[in-house]
Scaffold this active site. Structure first.
Site, PDB file in Angstrom:
ATOM      1  N   SER A 276       3.817  -0.486   7.614  1.00 48.93           N
ATOM      2  CA  SER A 276       4.682  -1.608   7.995  1.00 48.93           C
ATOM      3  C   SER A 276       5.706  -1.860   6.891  1.00 48.93           C
ATOM      4  O   SER A 276       5.592  -1.328   5.783  1.00 48.93           O
ATOM      5  CB  SER A 276       3.848  -2.865   8.197  1.00 48.93           C
ATOM      6  OG  SER A 276       3.477  -3.386   6.944  1.00 48.93           O
ATOM      7  N   LYS A 277       6.689  -2.684   7.238  1.00 50.63           N
ATOM      8  CA  LYS A 277       7.724  -2.994   6.254  1.00 50.63           C
ATOM      9  C   LYS A 277       7.117  -3.634   5.009  1.00 50.63           C
ATOM     10  O   LYS A 277       7.580  -3.439   3.900  1.00 50.63           O
ATOM     11  CB  LYS A 277       8.753  -3.930   6.878  1.00 50.63           C
ATOM     12  CG  LYS A 277       9.458  -3.257   8.017  1.00 50.63           C
ATOM     13  CD  LYS A 277      10.521  -4.116   8.634  1.00 50.63           C
ATOM     14  CE  LYS A 277      11.056  -3.386   9.865  1.00 50.63           C
ATOM     15  NZ  LYS A 277      12.040  -4.084  10.615  1.00 50.63           N
ATOM     16  N   ARG A 278       6.057  -4.414   5.241  1.00 50.60           N
ATOM     17  CA  ARG A 278       5.437  -5.112   4.097  1.00 50.60           C
ATOM     18  C   ARG A 278       4.783  -4.153   3.099  1.00 50.60           C
ATOM     19  O   ARG A 278       4.695  -4.453   1.923  1.00 50.60           O
ATOM     20  CB  ARG A 278       4.399  -6.127   4.601  1.00 50.60           C
ATOM     21  CG  ARG A 278       4.949  -7.543   4.611  1.00 50.60           C
ATOM     22  CD  ARG A 278       4.143  -8.437   5.476  1.00 50.60           C
ATOM     23  NE  ARG A 278       4.421  -8.190   6.880  1.00 50.60           N
ATOM     24  CZ  ARG A 278       3.499  -8.002   7.823  1.00 50.60           C
ATOM     25  NH1 ARG A 278       2.238  -8.025   7.520  1.00 50.60           N
ATOM     26  NH2 ARG A 278       3.843  -7.792   9.075  1.00 50.60           N
ATOM     27  N   ASP A 279       4.320  -2.989   3.601  1.00 47.11           N
ATOM     28  CA  ASP A 279       3.678  -2.030   2.688  1.00 47.11           C
ATOM     29  C   ASP A 279       4.630  -1.595   1.581  1.00 47.11           C
ATOM     30  O   ASP A 279       4.208  -1.321   0.464  1.00 47.11           O
ATOM     31  CB  ASP A 279       3.203  -0.787   3.454  1.00 47.11           C
ATOM     32  CG  ASP A 279       2.082  -1.129   4.409  1.00 47.11           C
ATOM     33  OD1 ASP A 279       1.225  -1.930   4.029  1.00 47.11           O
ATOM     34  OD2 ASP A 279       2.085  -0.610   5.545  1.00 47.11           O
TER      35      ASP A 279
END
Ligand code: GLU
Length: 505
Positions: A263-266
């Site tokens: 995900s973008k958060r990773d």
């Protein structure tokens, strides 16, 4: 006659293009180019609420940076345009009338509140409400109402949606090139909304209508769309369109830890970029470009996420990928994203690039300072530091000593040297350098000196390196010396000597 290959990348402009989407674009591109076909970019912007300003530009910039130029796009239209769904509304309006006429879709007037009530009622009974063949005749739609009633509602401006009329009691059989036959019982499916009262189609409808009208031969997209395949296949059937494309659903890209979708958060969490190029939202997020990656490295590591060439070869150029790509090399299971390995890919591609690319980065990193070297010298510096670069931003640290004189030295080395006869070593080095013409044959002179004085070559070289580089690592010392020049070398030896004499540890 075999259909000519036409594939499309169909992102929604709901934010920056992340590397998962970019990989989908890449596989589409590779397949199209290998088959002499067309790579189409279609912007799926029917959902106004999710539209994010700037995302279309980000998509274009990212593709362009990676060298994946579309053959047809909003900026480079072909004969199947427009290439933005928001500009194709008339087509969907006509198409939905045709489908209703054919009995493949129907008007539904149920309000949100009514449906919500039904949902909670069913929930209380431990069941799930579904708008489907079992209860559509009990709800407010053009199946349960007379034609007159329907016309009246529409003429009166009542809000409606158009739903797909899922065939009853049918096994829907569709095929995915990678996963084989997928079959579903139509009774498990609900009647999806195809068209909204605001005159906009939903994703499913616009997507299928466009694939048909744009003569798309292969739909290559992410695994998350696999559950939509039966519906898409049924829409083709309901229209009576016989030109269904072949479908390939690409495996997921997994988090570096292996479990769960990347995900973008990773990216923030693990400190690696998730976009090809930077994105300015509330804050600016750097992409691979700004992290000093080469586009060819990004293309290379993306290509191996879910695909393998069937050989040990790992380093590919874009044109090699076009040759090697095949659907049979795709994996069904998710591919783990490995930021460390990606840096290795970048390092490897940097080794294969022209020195001028590295010397350009050097010029940027040191501004006007770079003009103290001639073009050939900068080229030589680039060649010397290349093996040490994982990304282009590393040029600053790896070539700093060519531009900035070392003034501080690691304490450990200073302590060690202070216990030796450093003054004599430095003075001897200075003396042979002063006597030698150019510095090209300094090495044998230093070797002779070391032999004559019975010093260790390694030790003398360590001291010499410390004076020039400021630390014990770096490229070949004599190569460095020949670039920085006699005057500078002498100065740096004196600076180290003074420092060692002055400092008290
Ligand atoms: N607009 C969809 C997306 O954003 C496209 C899915 C498809 O390729 O069919 O992913």
């Amino acid at each position: 006659m075999t259909k000519s290959v036409r594939v499309r990348f169909a992102p929604s402009p709901t934010g920056p293009l992340h590397i998962g989407g970019l990989r989908t674009a890449l596989f589409n591109y590779l397949f199209a180019k290998q088959k002499g076909g067309k790579f189409v970019l279609r912007i799926e912007d029917t959902d106004k609420n999710r539209y994010v300003q700037g995302s279309e530009q980000h998509i274009i910039d990212s593709l362009s940076w990676c060298g994946l130029e579309p053959d047809e796009s909003p900026f480079n239209p072909g004969e199947f345009g427009p290439y933005r769904q928001s500009e194709r509304k008339d087509l969907y309006k006509k198409a939905i009338s045709v489908l209703i006429e054919k009995g493949g879709a129907y008007y539904a007037f149920d309000t949100k509140e009514e449906l919500e009530l039904l949902r909670t009622d069913e929930e209380k009974k431990g069941r799930v409400f579904s708008y489907n063949s079992k209860n559509r005749h009990k709800l407010t739609n053009s199946i349960s109402l007379t034609k007159k009633e329907v016309d009246k509602k529409i003429a009166g401006g009542e809000e409606f949606v158009v739903r797909f009329k899922t065939p009853e009691n049918k096994t829907i059989v569709c095929e995915d090139i990678l996963r084989g036959v997928v079959s579903v019982d139509s009774e498990t499916l609900d009647d999806k909304i195809l068209y909204k009262s605001d005159g906009m189609p939903t994703y499913h409808f616009a997507n299928v209508v466009d694939d048909h009208h744009m003569k798309i031969s292969h739909v290559i997209r992410g695994e998350e769309w696999l559950p939509s395949l039966p519906l898409h296949s049924m829409i083709y059937d309901s229209f009576g369109w016989l030109d269904k494309p072949a479908f390939v659903h690409l495996p997921l890209i997994l988090k570096p830890v292996g479990k769960g979708k990347l995900s973008k958060r990773d990216g923030d969490k693990f400190g690696f970029p998730i976009y090809a190029t930077s994105w300015t939202g509330i804050v600016k997020t750097k992409g691979y470009k700004e992290f000093g990656f080469l586009p060819q490295a990004v293309v290379n590591f993306l290509s191996l996420l879910g695909w393998n060439p069937g050989t040990e070869k790992e380093i590919f150029s874009l044109s090699e990928l076009i040759q090697a790509f095949s659907f049979s090399g795709l994996n069904k299971s998710g591919a783990r994203f490995d930021p460390e390995k990606n840096r290795w890919f970048n390092h490897s591609h940097i080794q294969n690039t022209k020195n001028s690319l590295v010397s350009d980065s050097i010029k940027k990193a040191f501004g006007s300072e770079h003009s103290k070297y001639k073009e050939e010298e900068l080229d030589k510096i680039a060649e010397l530091i290349k093996p040490r670069l994982e990304d282009l931003n590393d040029v600053f640290n790896t070539s700093r000593f060519f531009f900035i004189k070392p003034k501080e030295y690691p304490e450990k080395q200073v302590k060690r040297l202070k216990k030796t006869g450093f003054n004599e070593v430095i003075e001897s080095l200075v003396s042979i350098i002063e006597k030698s013409g150019d510095l090209n044959n300094l090495k044998p002179l230093v070797e002779d000196l070391v032999k004559e004085k019975e010093w260790g070559f390694g030790k003398v070289l360590g001291l010499f390196r410390l004076s020039i580089v400021g630390e014990l690592s770096g490229p070949d010392l004599f190569e460095v010396i020949s670039i920085i020049g006699k005057q500078e070398v002498l100065e740096r030896l004196h600076t180290l000597k003074d420092h060692l004499n002055k400092v008290n540890l």
